[in-house]
Scaffold this active site. Sequence first.
Site, PDB file in Angstrom:
ATOM      1  CG  ASP A   1     -13.530 -22.643 -41.036  1.00  0.00           C
ATOM      2  OD1 ASP A   1     -14.350 -23.010 -41.904  1.00  0.00           O
ATOM      3  OD2 ASP A   1     -13.787 -21.775 -40.187  1.00  0.00           O
TER       4      ASP A   1
ATOM      5  CD  GLU B   1     -19.664 -21.846 -40.861  1.00  0.00           C
ATOM      6  OE1 GLU B   1     -20.873 -21.727 -40.631  1.00  0.00           O
ATOM      7  OE2 GLU B   1     -18.864 -22.317 -40.025  1.00  0.00           O
TER       8      GLU B   1
ATOM      9  CD  GLU C   1     -22.588 -25.883 -41.264  1.00  0.00           C
ATOM     10  OE1 GLU C   1     -22.325 -26.702 -40.350  1.00  0.00           O
ATOM     11  OE2 GLU C   1     -21.906 -24.865 -41.488  1.00  0.00           O
TER      12      GLU C   1
END
Length: 384
Positions: free
Chosen positions: A75, A137, A165
């Site tokens: 997302d 998330e 990330e």
Amino acid sequence: MSDLQKTTEILRDLIGFPTVSVDSNLAMIDHLATLLADAGARIDIQRDPTGKKANLFATLGPEGDGGIILSGHTDVVPVADQDWSSDPFVMDERDGAVFGRGTCDMKGFIAACVAMAPTFAAAVTTRPLHFAFTYDEETGCIGGGALVENLREKGLRPALAIIGEPTEMRVIEGHKGCFEYTTHFTGLEGHGSSPDLGVNAVEYAARYVARLLDLKDRLRARAPADSRFDPAWTTINTGGLHGGVAHNVIPGKAHVDWEMRPVQPGDAELVKRDLHEYCANHLLPAMQAIDPSATIRTETWGEVVGLEPMIANAARDLVMELTGANGADTVPFGTEAGLFQTLGMDVVVCGPGSIAQAHKPDEFIALDQLDQCVTMLHRLTARL
């Protein structure tokens, strides 16, 4: 075609899926599942209760425990009211970078993992390699929590997890938790000329915000002496105060959006206990003295635990070896890493791109960052 070129082409497709958290991610999940299945992976699509979103858990290599997870969320944050110089859902490559929503946060890492899947498939022999791509998330790590619970129920225990990330390929071994809430106030509407006859929900919400500000100062004083975080203490942020319909109407409803990022478990309990007692002993009695039906209710959006730095961390040590890093850091922003750590896994955060570009208009990822990520994953094949 080089692996970097493959990564960029896959990233082009992934940017084209507008997987803003309020919308479905199923089309992107199906696309990723097809690519991984073509590489020989076993596919497990885990839908959410609405059936409109899903996690993808795919596996190469033998069955069993002890494997490695490569994880990222599908997302992205909204683009509404942002001033983009190009279509945010069409990849724009220029000046040594790739522009588009989700490029660094975090479709770039996902694209690199999927581009490398055929290479992984040829190399994996002794332990499984898993791909874990999650939903929501950005709105409380909901998909990550569901995926970890699914692994717990199945009794599957991978050994290591790499969360991709954007860290500019720095090795991150710790970060704060992220607890997000909305506190709702229901009062009694009335004419603004007679304020004592109503229960002004906005005013009570403002008092609640004042309490949050007081707690911010108290938490700063509780900073652990050995804290590695910046800032070193648990933070509170008031993200919004909403309420009211007109200048001359006593507002009957209001809500406060707020979050805290704990550096130690006791801080979260202190904040929640203090706010509960403040509402129960002060705000609510004053509201209900005028209208017994007045209420204060706190909605929990997510309580995502932090990633605790560990003395022994095989995931950190592995990624340091793969990247050539000579140390590991901590960051203030949250990820799904702590959820995987609750399973007893060793977890590290390391991925391409800068968090400074995330959530902004003209989000981008530098091609040299993608190349460094692909290089790291190439080196990982020797450990499979």
